[in-house]
Enzyme design. Structure first.
Site, short mmCIF file in Angstrom:
data_model
loop_
_atom_site.label_atom_id
_atom_site.label_comp_id
_atom_site.label_asym_id
_atom_site.label_seq_id
_atom_site.Cartn_x
_atom_site.Cartn_y
_atom_site.Cartn_z
N LEU A 127 0.85 -1.20 0.00
CA LEU A 127 0.00 0.00 0.00
C LEU A 127 0.88 1.24 0.00
O LEU A 127 1.71 1.43 0.88
CB LEU A 127 -0.93 0.01 1.21
CG LEU A 127 -2.05 1.04 1.21
CD1 LEU A 127 -3.23 0.56 2.06
CD2 LEU A 127 -1.60 2.40 1.73
N HIS A 231 7.91 1.56 11.09
CA HIS A 231 8.47 2.83 10.66
C HIS A 231 7.52 3.94 11.10
O HIS A 231 6.29 3.75 11.11
CB HIS A 231 8.61 2.81 9.13
CG HIS A 231 9.36 3.96 8.57
ND1 HIS A 231 8.78 5.19 8.36
CD2 HIS A 231 10.65 4.07 8.15
CE1 HIS A 231 9.67 6.01 7.83
NE2 HIS A 231 10.81 5.36 7.69
#
Length: 338
Positions: A127, A231
């Site tokens: 994505l 992240h």
């Protein structure tokens, strides 16, 4: 809003390549490599054209398109069954407890064990939303459209689904986890290993990675501190997954140590709570805000819509969404509340 989700086409290559160059590394499913992306699009086209509604080693690439400009604004992927072409490796984080009677002490050691426990799962991944479009709920539209696609083609997917989140990457594009563990065995930095994996697969992991468990206490603090962390740009994606019913089960990515989330497919909220309706008319001016989808395989479309469900189960939909989906009175849609 003029955005619609549709299946990928070979002509999307240039747009995907341009977006891949914006990922900043560590994004294995969207490598900045034109031949690899072209192969993905070919594989996706074959999956959308496959006649048999059965599980297989298929990849479905979805595209977010702005219909006013024709520009590609984002992409997402669904792997029907991982671990079929090459092993799907993960590290499982576990604990070994040992007791010494002589010292009258108990020791608990945290360990990373190389596994293929997720083999056979479906996977949602890849994505990416173009930076200029990161507003208005488009990321959520991309993410949730994958679940409606799975629901509309349920026989092509298994019982469980996973999602890998990118781990912590430093400012130089390196991975503290890779540098502290796998990099010592491979003689290549994270960027090199990640790029090689994106193009050639991860068989080299099986060839070179030590098979015995790794004690995390033997890793540098820089590597230990990022195990299982997403992240910073992936924290919102992790929350979206948790809202859908995904959970972190102690498995991490072998490259960057990012968390792997998993769920039973039929318990995913956007699948479980979705409903079907036939359209009575195309003139809804009030109702509930939903994510709506229609179409089979290459005809699949999804977008945000306003739907008014009547007492008999039939529904009306706003004209803008009807145009995006290409539906008319009498057609069927699936929808789930935003």
């Amino acid at each position: 809003m003029s955005f619609v989700i549709r299946p990928s086409r070979p002509s999307d290559l240039d747009s995907l390549y341009d977006m891949a160059k914006l990922t900043g590394g560590g994004f294995t499913n969207l490598p900045a490599d034109r031949p690899s992306l072209a192969a993905k699009l070919e594989r996706s086209a074959a999956a959308f054209a496959k006649a048999e509604d059965v599980e297989g080693d298929d990849l479905y690439v979805l595209i977010l398109e702005d219909t006013l400009t024709g520009k590609v604004a984002g992409t997402a992927q669904i792997f029907a069954k991982v671990g079929q072409h090459w092993p799907f490796y993960s590290y499982r984080l576990g604990t070994l407890t040992q007791t010494s009677q002589e010292l009258n002490r108990t020791f608990r050691a945290e360990m990373l064990t190389l596994t293929t426990d997720y083999e056979g799962y479906s996977e949602v991944g890849g994505l990416f939303l173009h930076p200029r479009e990161r507003a208005g709920g488009l990321g959520l539209l991309l993410a949730r459209s994958r679940y409606l696609f799975i629901r509309q083609h349920r026989a092509r997917f298994g019982k469980r689904v996973l999602a890998e989140l990118r781990g912590v990457i430093d400012e130089a594009g390196g991975s503290p986890f890779w540098d502290g563990l796998a990099g010592k065995f491979f003689g290549m930095n994270f960027q090199e290993a990640d790029a090689f994996n994106a193009v050639h697969g991860n068989q080299f992991i099986a060839d070179l990675m030590p098979k015995h468990p790794i004690y995390t206490a033997m890793l540098p603090e820089s590597a230990r501190s990022v195990i299982g962390l997403p992240h910073p740009s992936g924290r919102a994606a992790m929350r979206m997954l948790e809202n859908e019913g995904f959970r972190y089960e102690g498995y991490v990515d072998i490259f960057d140590g990012g968390p792997t989330m998993a769920a039973s497919i039929d318990d995913i909220r956007s699948i479980r709570d979705a409903a079907d309706a036939n359209l009575r008319s195309i003139d809804a001016e009030e109702g509930i805000n939903v994510l709506a989808a229609t179409g089979h395989l290459a005809d699949f479309r999804a977008c945000y819509a306003q739907v008014d469900v009547e007492a008999d189960g039939r529904a009306t939909i706003d004209r803008r969404a009807a145009d995006l989906l290409g539906v008319a009175a009498g057609d069927a849609i699936a929808f789930v509340a935003r």
